[in-house]
Design a protein around this motif. Structure first.
Motif, short mmCIF file in Angstrom:
data_model
loop_
_atom_site.label_atom_id
_atom_site.label_comp_id
_atom_site.label_asym_id
_atom_site.label_seq_id
_atom_site.Cartn_x
_atom_site.Cartn_y
_atom_site.Cartn_z
N ASP A 186 0.54 -1.03 0.37
CA ASP A 186 -0.28 -0.15 0.02
C ASP A 186 1.21 1.55 0.08
N ILE A 187 2.43 1.16 -0.25
CA ILE A 187 3.20 1.93 -0.73
C ILE A 187 3.64 2.40 -1.76
N LEU A 188 3.51 3.25 -2.62
CA LEU A 188 4.79 3.51 -3.71
C LEU A 188 5.64 5.19 -3.79
N HIS A 206 -4.97 2.54 -0.56
CA HIS A 206 -6.05 2.14 0.56
C HIS A 206 -6.71 0.76 -0.34
N VAL A 207 -7.18 -0.66 -0.38
CA VAL A 207 -7.98 -1.06 -1.42
C VAL A 207 -9.03 -1.21 -1.11
N LEU A 208 -9.37 -1.25 -2.64
CA LEU A 208 -10.72 -1.11 -3.59
C LEU A 208 -11.58 -3.01 -3.35
N GLN A 209 -12.50 -2.60 -2.38
CA GLN A 209 -13.47 -3.84 -2.32
C GLN A 209 -14.59 -3.97 -3.18
N PRO A 210 -14.24 -5.48 -3.52
CA PRO A 210 -15.41 -5.68 -5.13
C PRO A 210 -16.44 -5.55 -5.06
N SER A 211 -16.51 -5.11 -3.32
CA SER A 211 -18.29 -4.30 -3.18
C SER A 211 -18.29 -3.25 -3.37
N THR A 212 -16.96 -2.61 -3.45
CA THR A 212 -17.34 -1.24 -3.03
C THR A 212 -17.63 -0.63 -4.62
N THR A 213 -18.74 0.59 -3.98
CA THR A 213 -19.97 1.47 -4.54
C THR A 213 -19.58 2.52 -6.20
N ASN A 226 -3.55 12.82 -7.74
CA ASN A 226 -3.61 13.39 -6.35
C ASN A 226 -4.53 12.25 -5.27
N PRO A 227 -4.76 12.37 -4.30
CA PRO A 227 -5.60 11.48 -4.25
C PRO A 227 -6.85 11.31 -4.26
N GLY A 228 -6.88 10.00 -4.56
CA GLY A 228 -8.78 10.01 -5.37
C GLY A 228 -8.38 9.07 -6.51
N ALA A 229 -6.95 8.81 -7.06
CA ALA A 229 -6.43 8.47 -8.29
C ALA A 229 -6.72 6.90 -7.90
N MET A 230 -7.03 6.36 -8.67
CA MET A 230 -7.19 4.59 -8.88
C MET A 230 -7.05 4.29 -10.31
N PHE A 231 -5.94 3.27 -9.77
CA PHE A 231 -5.61 1.81 -10.69
C PHE A 231 -5.61 0.48 -10.24
N GLU A 232 -5.12 -0.38 -11.04
CA GLU A 232 -4.75 -1.93 -11.08
C GLU A 232 -3.51 -2.06 -10.89
N PHE A 233 -3.74 -3.08 -10.34
CA PHE A 233 -1.98 -3.74 -10.47
C PHE A 233 -2.05 -5.10 -9.73
N SER A 234 -1.62 -6.56 -10.62
CA SER A 234 -2.18 -7.87 -10.17
C SER A 234 -3.00 -7.70 -9.47
N TYR A 238 -6.89 -0.03 -6.13
CA TYR A 238 -6.47 0.45 -5.10
C TYR A 238 -6.62 1.81 -5.49
N GLU A 239 -7.08 3.07 -4.45
CA GLU A 239 -7.54 4.12 -4.66
C GLU A 239 -6.21 4.55 -3.58
N VAL A 240 -5.56 6.20 -4.31
CA VAL A 240 -4.67 6.92 -3.36
C VAL A 240 -5.23 7.66 -2.57
N SER A 241 -5.31 7.16 -0.96
CA SER A 241 -5.76 7.77 0.29
C SER A 241 -4.91 9.19 0.39
N HIS A 242 -3.25 8.85 0.27
CA HIS A 242 -2.60 10.50 0.38
C HIS A 242 -1.53 10.24 -0.18
N VAL A 243 -1.44 12.03 -0.38
CA VAL A 243 -0.03 12.10 -1.37
C VAL A 243 1.34 13.14 -0.79
N HIS A 244 2.38 12.35 -0.87
CA HIS A 244 3.73 13.60 0.52
C HIS A 244 4.84 13.49 -0.61
N LYS A 245 4.89 14.99 -0.79
CA LYS A 245 5.46 15.17 -2.22
C LYS A 245 7.16 15.82 -1.16
N MET A 246 7.87 15.31 -0.96
CA MET A 246 9.08 16.18 -0.37
C MET A 246 10.02 16.74 -1.31
N GLU A 247 11.43 17.65 -1.07
CA GLU A 247 12.13 17.60 -2.19
C GLU A 247 13.41 18.63 -1.79
#
Length: 286
Positions: A186-188, A206-213, A226-234, A238-247
Protein backbone atom coordinates in the motif's frame (compact mmCIF):
# COMPACT_ATOMS: atom_id res chain seq x y z
CA UNK A 1 13.73 46.89 -50.65
CA UNK A 2 16.59 47.49 -48.24
CA UNK A 3 19.02 45.84 -50.65
CA UNK A 4 18.23 48.38 -53.39
CA UNK A 5 18.92 51.30 -51.07
CA UNK A 6 22.52 50.24 -50.35
CA UNK A 7 25.15 52.05 -52.42
CA UNK A 8 28.14 50.28 -53.91
CA UNK A 9 30.49 51.75 -51.31
CA UNK A 10 28.16 50.76 -48.48
CA UNK A 11 27.83 47.30 -49.95
CA UNK A 12 31.61 46.85 -49.94
CA UNK A 13 31.75 47.94 -46.29
CA UNK A 14 28.92 45.58 -45.37
CA UNK A 15 30.55 42.69 -47.19
CA UNK A 16 33.80 43.32 -45.31
CA UNK A 17 31.96 43.50 -42.00
CA UNK A 18 30.10 40.29 -42.81
CA UNK A 19 33.36 38.57 -43.78
CA UNK A 20 34.87 39.66 -40.45
CA UNK A 21 31.80 38.35 -38.64
CA UNK A 22 32.12 34.93 -40.30
CA UNK A 23 35.90 34.64 -39.84
CA UNK A 24 36.42 36.25 -36.43
CA UNK A 25 33.33 36.90 -34.31
CA UNK A 26 31.65 33.59 -35.05
CA UNK A 27 34.68 31.67 -33.79
CA UNK A 28 34.92 33.90 -30.71
CA UNK A 29 31.29 33.05 -29.87
CA UNK A 30 31.84 29.33 -30.55
CA UNK A 31 34.82 29.35 -28.16
CA UNK A 32 32.73 31.11 -25.53
CA UNK A 33 29.96 28.55 -25.96
CA UNK A 34 32.41 25.66 -25.63
CA UNK A 35 33.81 27.08 -22.40
CA UNK A 36 30.35 27.58 -20.89
CA UNK A 37 29.08 24.15 -21.91
CA UNK A 38 32.20 22.40 -20.63
CA UNK A 39 31.50 24.05 -17.27
CA UNK A 40 27.91 22.83 -17.49
CA UNK A 41 29.03 19.29 -18.33
CA UNK A 42 31.45 19.25 -15.40
CA UNK A 43 28.65 20.24 -13.02
CA UNK A 44 27.05 16.87 -13.63
CA UNK A 45 30.16 15.25 -12.16
CA UNK A 46 29.72 12.00 -14.05
CA UNK A 47 32.76 9.81 -14.73
CA UNK A 48 33.59 9.63 -18.44
CA UNK A 49 35.02 6.28 -19.42
CA UNK A 50 36.47 5.81 -15.96
CA UNK A 51 39.12 8.49 -16.57
CA UNK A 52 37.65 10.98 -14.11
CA UNK A 53 37.14 8.50 -11.29
CA UNK A 54 33.98 8.17 -9.25
CA UNK A 55 31.74 11.18 -8.78
CA UNK A 56 31.57 12.53 -5.25
CA UNK A 57 28.61 11.72 -3.02
CA UNK A 58 26.34 14.53 -1.83
CA UNK A 59 23.63 14.18 0.83
CA UNK A 60 20.44 16.24 0.89
CA UNK A 61 17.72 16.52 3.53
CA UNK A 62 14.18 16.28 2.16
CA UNK A 63 11.73 18.96 3.23
CA UNK A 64 8.20 20.19 2.62
CA UNK A 65 6.46 23.17 4.17
CA UNK A 66 4.12 22.19 6.99
CA UNK A 67 4.64 18.46 6.55
CA UNK A 68 6.30 15.97 8.86
CA UNK A 69 4.72 12.73 7.62
CA UNK A 70 7.81 11.94 5.57
CA UNK A 71 11.40 12.70 6.53
CA UNK A 72 14.53 11.52 4.86
CA UNK A 73 18.00 11.97 3.51
CA UNK A 74 18.99 11.30 -0.09
CA UNK A 75 22.55 10.70 -1.26
CA UNK A 76 23.30 11.61 -4.86
CA UNK A 77 26.36 10.47 -6.77
CA UNK A 78 26.40 11.93 -10.28
CA UNK A 79 23.33 10.59 -12.02
CA UNK A 80 22.55 7.94 -9.39
CA UNK A 81 20.76 7.93 -6.08
CA UNK A 82 23.12 5.72 -4.12
CA UNK A 83 21.22 5.95 -0.82
CA UNK A 84 17.75 6.90 0.38
CA UNK A 85 16.88 6.79 4.06
CA UNK A 86 13.18 7.50 4.69
CA UNK A 87 10.83 7.66 7.68
CA UNK A 88 7.09 7.57 7.00
CA UNK A 89 4.49 8.35 9.66
CA UNK A 90 1.27 6.44 9.02
CA UNK A 91 -1.70 8.84 9.32
CA UNK A 92 -4.06 6.59 11.28
CA UNK A 93 -1.80 4.73 13.68
CA UNK A 94 1.02 7.34 13.91
CA UNK A 95 3.34 4.36 13.49
CA UNK A 96 6.68 5.35 11.92
CA UNK A 97 7.96 3.08 9.15
CA UNK A 98 11.62 3.18 8.16
CA UNK A 99 12.90 2.28 4.70
CA UNK A 100 16.35 2.54 3.14
CA UNK A 101 17.99 1.49 -0.12
CA UNK A 102 19.61 -1.90 -0.04
CA UNK A 103 23.41 -1.58 0.08
CA UNK A 104 23.77 -3.28 -3.30
CA UNK A 105 21.33 -0.98 -5.07
CA UNK A 106 21.52 2.41 -6.82
CA UNK A 107 18.75 4.20 -8.69
CA UNK A 108 19.77 5.86 -11.96
CA UNK A 109 18.20 9.24 -12.63
CA UNK A 110 17.81 9.09 -16.39
CA UNK A 111 16.95 12.80 -16.60
CA UNK A 112 20.43 13.79 -15.40
CA UNK A 113 22.17 11.30 -17.68
CA UNK A 114 20.17 12.42 -20.71
CA UNK A 115 20.75 16.13 -19.99
CA UNK A 116 24.51 15.68 -19.87
CA UNK A 117 24.46 13.57 -23.05
CA UNK A 118 22.70 16.42 -24.88
CA UNK A 119 25.24 18.93 -23.54
CA UNK A 120 28.10 16.76 -24.77
CA UNK A 121 26.46 16.49 -28.21
CA UNK A 122 26.32 20.30 -28.33
CA UNK A 123 30.01 20.49 -27.37
CA UNK A 124 30.87 17.96 -30.11
CA UNK A 125 29.05 20.07 -32.72
CA UNK A 126 31.01 23.16 -31.67
CA UNK A 127 34.37 21.38 -31.61
CA UNK A 128 33.81 20.21 -35.19
CA UNK A 129 34.09 23.86 -36.24
CA UNK A 130 37.46 24.80 -34.77
CA UNK A 131 39.36 28.05 -35.38
CA UNK A 132 40.77 26.71 -38.64
CA UNK A 133 37.34 26.14 -40.13
CA UNK A 134 36.28 28.84 -42.59
CA UNK A 135 32.57 29.63 -42.65
CA UNK A 136 31.68 30.61 -46.22
CA UNK A 137 28.04 31.58 -45.70
CA UNK A 138 25.77 32.76 -42.96
CA UNK A 139 23.61 29.72 -43.65
CA UNK A 140 26.33 27.47 -42.24
CA UNK A 141 26.37 29.44 -39.00
CA UNK A 142 22.59 29.45 -38.70
CA UNK A 143 22.40 25.69 -39.22
CA UNK A 144 25.11 25.10 -36.62
CA UNK A 145 23.37 27.38 -34.11
CA UNK A 146 20.06 25.63 -34.72
CA UNK A 147 21.67 22.23 -34.12
CA UNK A 148 23.38 23.42 -30.92
CA UNK A 149 20.21 25.10 -29.66
CA UNK A 150 18.24 21.92 -30.29
CA UNK A 151 20.59 19.92 -28.05
CA UNK A 152 20.57 22.62 -25.35
CA UNK A 153 16.78 22.83 -25.40
CA UNK A 154 16.56 19.05 -25.05
CA UNK A 155 19.03 19.13 -22.16
CA UNK A 156 17.03 21.82 -20.38
CA UNK A 157 13.72 20.08 -21.06
CA UNK A 158 14.98 16.85 -19.53
CA UNK A 159 15.49 18.70 -16.23
CA UNK A 160 12.39 20.88 -16.37
CA UNK A 161 9.87 18.30 -17.61
CA UNK A 162 9.65 15.10 -15.53
CA UNK A 163 8.18 12.02 -17.16
CA UNK A 164 4.46 11.37 -16.86
CA UNK A 165 3.89 7.92 -15.37
CA UNK A 166 0.75 5.94 -14.64
CA UNK A 167 0.35 4.46 -11.16
CA UNK A 168 0.73 0.88 -12.52
CA UNK A 169 4.03 1.97 -14.12
CA UNK A 170 5.22 3.33 -10.77
CA UNK A 171 4.05 0.13 -9.02
CA UNK A 172 5.94 -2.09 -11.48
CA UNK A 173 9.07 0.07 -11.45
CA UNK A 174 12.32 -1.44 -10.24
CA UNK A 175 12.34 1.32 -7.63
CA UNK A 176 9.89 -0.70 -5.53
CA UNK A 177 12.55 -3.40 -5.14
CA UNK A 178 15.26 -1.02 -3.97
CA UNK A 179 14.28 -0.88 -0.32
CA UNK A 180 14.99 -2.86 2.82
CA UNK A 181 12.65 -3.77 4.37
CA UNK A 182 10.50 -4.34 1.32
CA UNK A 183 7.90 -1.64 0.73
CA UNK A 184 4.39 -2.76 1.75
CA UNK A 185 1.89 -3.11 -1.11
CA UNK A 186 0.00 0.00 0.00
CA UNK A 187 3.04 2.30 -0.44
CA UNK A 188 4.42 3.60 -3.74
CA UNK A 189 7.40 5.92 -4.22
CA UNK A 190 8.76 7.88 -7.15
CA UNK A 191 11.90 10.01 -7.58
CA UNK A 192 12.39 12.61 -10.30
CA UNK A 193 14.15 15.87 -11.17
CA UNK A 194 12.15 19.09 -11.52
CA UNK A 195 14.26 22.12 -12.46
CA UNK A 196 16.97 22.34 -9.77
CA UNK A 197 15.21 20.02 -7.31
CA UNK A 198 15.36 16.32 -6.55
CA UNK A 199 11.80 15.28 -5.70
CA UNK A 200 10.30 12.32 -3.86
CA UNK A 201 6.61 11.46 -3.99
CA UNK A 202 5.15 8.89 -1.59
CA UNK A 203 1.68 7.50 -2.34
CA UNK A 204 -0.32 5.78 0.37
CA UNK A 205 -3.01 3.51 -0.99
CA UNK A 206 -6.07 1.68 0.20
CA UNK A 207 -7.52 -1.42 -1.40
CA UNK A 208 -10.83 -1.09 -3.20
CA UNK A 209 -12.99 -4.05 -2.25
CA UNK A 210 -14.97 -5.79 -5.00
CA UNK A 211 -18.17 -4.73 -3.22
CA UNK A 212 -17.28 -1.03 -3.26
CA UNK A 213 -19.91 1.30 -4.66
CA UNK A 214 -17.32 3.66 -6.16
CA UNK A 215 -17.17 3.92 -9.92
CA UNK A 216 -13.74 2.66 -10.87
CA UNK A 217 -11.98 5.11 -13.20
CA UNK A 218 -8.29 4.25 -13.67
CA UNK A 219 -5.99 7.28 -13.72
CA UNK A 220 -3.77 7.95 -16.72
CA UNK A 221 -0.21 9.19 -16.81
CA UNK A 222 0.79 12.16 -14.67
CA UNK A 223 3.82 13.71 -12.97
CA UNK A 224 1.89 13.85 -9.67
CA UNK A 225 -1.25 11.85 -8.88
CA UNK A 226 -3.77 13.32 -6.44
CA UNK A 227 -5.72 11.59 -3.66
CA UNK A 228 -8.65 9.72 -5.15
CA UNK A 229 -6.72 8.48 -8.18
CA UNK A 230 -7.51 4.82 -8.89
CA UNK A 231 -5.61 2.06 -10.62
CA UNK A 232 -5.43 -1.69 -11.01
CA UNK A 233 -2.29 -3.71 -10.42
CA UNK A 234 -1.80 -7.49 -10.06
CA UNK A 235 -5.56 -8.10 -10.21
CA UNK A 236 -6.16 -5.71 -7.30
CA UNK A 237 -7.77 -2.29 -7.42
CA UNK A 238 -6.35 0.60 -5.38
CA UNK A 239 -7.15 4.20 -4.61
CA UNK A 240 -4.63 6.84 -3.55
CA UNK A 241 -5.51 7.99 -0.03
CA UNK A 242 -2.58 10.28 0.81
CA UNK A 243 0.17 11.95 -1.24
CA UNK A 244 3.41 13.28 0.26
CA UNK A 245 5.75 15.28 -1.97
CA UNK A 246 9.19 16.15 -0.60
CA UNK A 247 12.08 17.86 -2.35
CA UNK A 248 15.61 19.15 -1.93
CA UNK A 249 17.53 21.74 -3.92
CA UNK A 250 20.59 20.48 -5.81
CA UNK A 251 22.77 23.60 -6.35
CA UNK A 252 24.73 22.29 -9.33
CA UNK A 253 21.50 21.56 -11.22
CA UNK A 254 20.67 25.25 -10.85
CA UNK A 255 24.15 26.11 -12.20
CA UNK A 256 23.57 23.86 -15.21
CA UNK A 257 20.20 25.50 -15.98
CA UNK A 258 21.81 28.95 -15.85
CA UNK A 259 24.55 27.80 -18.23
CA UNK A 260 21.89 26.45 -20.63
CA UNK A 261 20.03 29.77 -20.59
CA UNK A 262 23.18 31.85 -21.18
CA UNK A 263 24.29 29.55 -24.01
CA UNK A 264 20.90 29.68 -25.73
CA UNK A 265 20.99 33.48 -25.53
CA UNK A 266 24.46 33.58 -27.11
CA UNK A 267 23.31 31.33 -29.93
CA UNK A 268 20.27 33.49 -30.60
CA UNK A 269 22.30 36.71 -30.53
CA UNK A 270 24.69 35.30 -33.14
CA UNK A 271 21.76 34.20 -35.30
CA UNK A 272 20.29 37.70 -35.04
CA UNK A 273 23.56 39.31 -36.19
CA UNK A 274 23.74 36.99 -39.19
CA UNK A 275 20.12 37.76 -40.05
CA UNK A 276 20.68 41.52 -39.91
CA UNK A 277 23.15 41.34 -42.81
CA UNK A 278 20.70 39.37 -44.93
CA UNK A 279 18.26 42.29 -44.84
CA UNK A 280 20.70 44.60 -46.68
CA UNK A 281 21.31 42.78 -49.92
CA UNK A 282 19.92 40.07 -52.10
CA UNK A 283 22.60 37.63 -50.95
CA UNK A 284 20.66 35.63 -48.38
CA UNK A 285 22.58 33.58 -45.81
CA UNK A 286 19.76 31.09 -45.46
Amino acid sequence: MAAAMVSSAERVVLEEEFKWLLQEEVHAVLKQLQDILKEASQRFALPAGGSEGAAKQESFVLSAAGMDQVKGVLTLQGDALCQADLNLKMPRSNQILHFAFREDKQWKLQQIQDARNHVNKAIYLLMNRDVNYHFKTGSEVLKLMDAVMLQLSRARNRLTTPATLSLPEIASSGLTKMFSPVLPPDILVNFYINLNKLCLTVYQLHVLQPSTTKNFKPAGGSILHNPGAMFEFSNQRYEVSHVHKMECVVPWLNDALVFFTVSLQLCQQLKDKISVFSSYWNYKPY
